[in-house]
Design a protein around this motif. Sequence first.
Motif, PDB file in Angstrom:
ATOM      1  N   MET A 177      -2.473   7.589   3.618  1.00 57.70           N
ATOM      2  CA  MET A 177      -0.743   7.361   2.394  1.00 57.70           C
ATOM      3  C   MET A 177       0.381   6.539   3.219  1.00 57.70           C
ATOM      4  O   MET A 177       0.515   6.768   4.008  1.00 57.70           O
ATOM      5  CB  MET A 177      -0.400   9.593   2.499  1.00 57.70           C
ATOM      6  CG  MET A 177       1.008   9.194   1.820  1.00 57.70           C
ATOM      7  SD  MET A 177       1.642  11.029   1.247  1.00 57.70           S
ATOM      8  CE  MET A 177       0.455  11.921   1.293  1.00 57.70           C
ATOM      9  N   VAL A 178       0.774   6.191   1.886  1.00 59.12           N
ATOM     10  CA  VAL A 178       2.042   5.262   2.511  1.00 59.12           C
ATOM     11  C   VAL A 178       2.880   6.403   2.218  1.00 59.12           C
ATOM     12  O   VAL A 178       3.752   6.771   2.172  1.00 59.12           O
ATOM     13  CB  VAL A 178       2.831   4.336   1.031  1.00 59.12           C
ATOM     14  CG1 VAL A 178       4.158   3.609   1.795  1.00 59.12           C
ATOM     15  CG2 VAL A 178       1.347   3.405   1.178  1.00 59.12           C
ATOM     16  N   LEU A 209       1.475   3.981   7.393  1.00 57.72           N
ATOM     17  CA  LEU A 209       0.341   4.679   6.663  1.00 57.72           C
ATOM     18  C   LEU A 209       0.098   5.641   7.512  1.00 57.72           C
ATOM     19  O   LEU A 209      -0.271   5.623   9.130  1.00 57.72           O
ATOM     20  CB  LEU A 209      -0.553   3.627   6.815  1.00 57.72           C
ATOM     21  CG  LEU A 209      -0.251   2.424   5.719  1.00 57.72           C
ATOM     22  CD1 LEU A 209      -1.455   0.946   5.751  1.00 57.72           C
ATOM     23  CD2 LEU A 209      -0.010   2.051   4.259  1.00 57.72           C
ATOM     24  N   GLU A 210      -0.218   6.664   7.009  1.00 55.89           N
ATOM     25  CA  GLU A 210      -0.708   8.118   8.266  1.00 55.89           C
ATOM     26  C   GLU A 210      -1.944   8.500   6.834  1.00 55.89           C
ATOM     27  O   GLU A 210      -1.920   8.150   5.921  1.00 55.89           O
ATOM     28  CB  GLU A 210       0.055   9.111   7.625  1.00 55.89           C
ATOM     29  CG  GLU A 210       1.690   8.414   8.691  1.00 55.89           C
ATOM     30  CD  GLU A 210       2.625   9.482   8.789  1.00 55.89           C
ATOM     31  OE1 GLU A 210       1.992  10.467   8.817  1.00 55.89           O
ATOM     32  OE2 GLU A 210       3.352   9.266   8.992  1.00 55.89           O
ATOM     33  N   ARG A 211      -2.863   8.807   8.255  1.00 63.13           N
ATOM     34  CA  ARG A 211      -3.835   9.836   6.867  1.00 63.13           C
ATOM     35  C   ARG A 211      -3.874  10.315   6.263  1.00 63.13           C
ATOM     36  O   ARG A 211      -2.590  11.627   6.724  1.00 63.13           O
ATOM     37  CB  ARG A 211      -4.802   9.760   8.028  1.00 63.13           C
ATOM     38  CG  ARG A 211      -5.815   9.055   9.507  1.00 63.13           C
ATOM     39  CD  ARG A 211      -6.675   9.861  10.337  1.00 63.13           C
ATOM     40  NE  ARG A 211      -8.068  10.095   9.160  1.00 63.13           N
ATOM     41  CZ  ARG A 211      -8.577  10.467   9.680  1.00 63.13           C
ATOM     42  NH1 ARG A 211      -9.506   8.960  10.455  1.00 63.13           N
ATOM     43  NH2 ARG A 211      -9.662  10.748   8.876  1.00 63.13           N
ATOM     44  N   GLN A 212      -4.238  11.089   5.145  1.00 57.97           N
ATOM     45  CA  GLN A 212      -4.262  11.986   4.373  1.00 57.97           C
ATOM     46  C   GLN A 212      -4.699  13.174   4.887  1.00 57.97           C
ATOM     47  O   GLN A 212      -4.051  14.237   4.551  1.00 57.97           O
ATOM     48  CB  GLN A 212      -5.055  11.961   2.533  1.00 57.97           C
ATOM     49  CG  GLN A 212      -4.016  10.502   2.134  1.00 57.97           C
ATOM     50  CD  GLN A 212      -4.540  10.450   0.773  1.00 57.97           C
ATOM     51  OE1 GLN A 212      -5.564  10.880   0.262  1.00 57.97           O
ATOM     52  NE2 GLN A 212      -3.479  10.270  -0.024  1.00 57.97           N
ATOM     53  N   VAL A 228       1.708  -2.378   9.259  1.00 60.60           N
ATOM     54  CA  VAL A 228       1.658  -3.311   8.669  1.00 60.60           C
ATOM     55  C   VAL A 228       2.967  -3.757   7.813  1.00 60.60           C
ATOM     56  O   VAL A 228       3.724  -3.808   7.623  1.00 60.60           O
ATOM     57  CB  VAL A 228       0.551  -3.581   7.769  1.00 60.60           C
ATOM     58  CG1 VAL A 228      -0.645  -3.150   8.445  1.00 60.60           C
ATOM     59  CG2 VAL A 228       0.289  -3.149   6.011  1.00 60.60           C
ATOM     60  N   ALA A 229       3.709  -5.420   8.222  1.00 58.84           N
ATOM     61  CA  ALA A 229       3.705  -5.916   7.172  1.00 58.84           C
ATOM     62  C   ALA A 229       3.746  -6.944   6.073  1.00 58.84           C
ATOM     63  O   ALA A 229       2.726  -8.038   6.198  1.00 58.84           O
ATOM     64  CB  ALA A 229       5.550  -6.398   8.256  1.00 58.84           C
ATOM     65  N   LEU A 258      -4.132   4.747  -0.641  1.00 57.23           N
ATOM     66  CA  LEU A 258      -5.280   3.872  -0.649  1.00 57.23           C
ATOM     67  C   LEU A 258      -5.502   3.650   0.804  1.00 57.23           C
ATOM     68  O   LEU A 258      -5.984   4.703   0.897  1.00 57.23           O
ATOM     69  CB  LEU A 258      -4.228   2.443  -0.537  1.00 57.23           C
ATOM     70  CG  LEU A 258      -3.636   1.904   0.960  1.00 57.23           C
ATOM     71  CD1 LEU A 258      -3.430   0.716   0.734  1.00 57.23           C
ATOM     72  CD2 LEU A 258      -2.305   2.897   1.314  1.00 57.23           C
ATOM     73  N   SER A 259      -6.905   2.889   0.272  1.00 55.98           N
ATOM     74  CA  SER A 259      -8.306   3.153   0.729  1.00 55.98           C
ATOM     75  C   SER A 259      -7.862   2.525   2.250  1.00 55.98           C
ATOM     76  O   SER A 259      -7.504   1.131   1.911  1.00 55.98           O
ATOM     77  CB  SER A 259      -9.181   2.869   0.602  1.00 55.98           C
ATOM     78  OG  SER A 259      -9.944   3.937  -0.763  1.00 55.98           O
TER      79      SER A 259
END
Length: 319
Positions: A11-12, A27-30, A70-71, A95-96
């Motif tokens: 997830m963003v 980004l973190e794991r759902q 990430v940027a 997102l994957s």
Amino acid sequence: MTTDADTVAMMVRQMRVESSGVVSLRLERQDGGAVDRWTPGAHLDLHLNRGTIRQYSLCGDPDDKTGYRVAILHEVTGRGGSRHVHETLRPGDSLSVSAPRNNFELLPSPRYVFIAGGIGITPILAMIGEAERMGADWELHYGGRARTSMAFLDELSPYGDRVHVVTEETDGILDLGGILGTAREGTLVYACGPEGLLGAVEGFAGSWPDGAIRLERFKAKEIPADTLAGDRPVRVICERSGISATVAPDRTILETLEESGVDVPNSCREGICGTCETRVLAGTPDHRDSLLSSSEQESGTTIMICVSRARSDELVLDL
């Protein structure tokens, strides 16, 4: 392409404007789990809209197991990946994401010279943190059009005079002759940025020992038209699967093997991400990637089959 089995749903959690035209994503794991271990220089594949896969360097803290950062530079005339991130993707979206891969590994050294152009600061930022942890001596030369377009200046400011910021609007361009004109013993150079900068780094680094200059490209080197015109068929044998095929001059080894039923992990198909790197068992590769060093290419032990071909009539691959 990499498959869903190779990715994790994330997830963003946060989007932050880092400079004009650059946003960072957290980004973190759902499922709330820990993220995979990574090392400075690593990148992720983000699976964006309509099958678009893009590679972005990790620029957070490798010790942070709760998420990735990430940027991404908004490239208005690009192929659509950054436009999707900037214009469509929002916090809360999923997102994957692939596991981290590293083709730009920070090797141990007592001293480093880091050179970054624009968004090329992203892998370098994590490398600086690692150099600090190792107690290594280092300096950063960071060039950009204007300070407003240069990301992470606030995070770099505590490092004081180790960081040399050069803007085109006030200072001109990086003085690569002064930085690289004389080889320094026990020093590794890591550079990332636009092709013009990296080509200039290579041009000024002729006196440095092989392996001391390490580059990461965002775009593939152009292959001269006369090189392409001279391409001829190549016989490729996959040792483990027993499949063989002839690669036509206008096809890549990867395309041909896919059509023959050989499943090869791949992503960028431009010779810059390293996903399709394959061990060569026999034959002489004709390297056309933008990733392997000159010594790695000369060794002929691996090949990026998405772009490279063969100087020999036949290649035997560990597939």
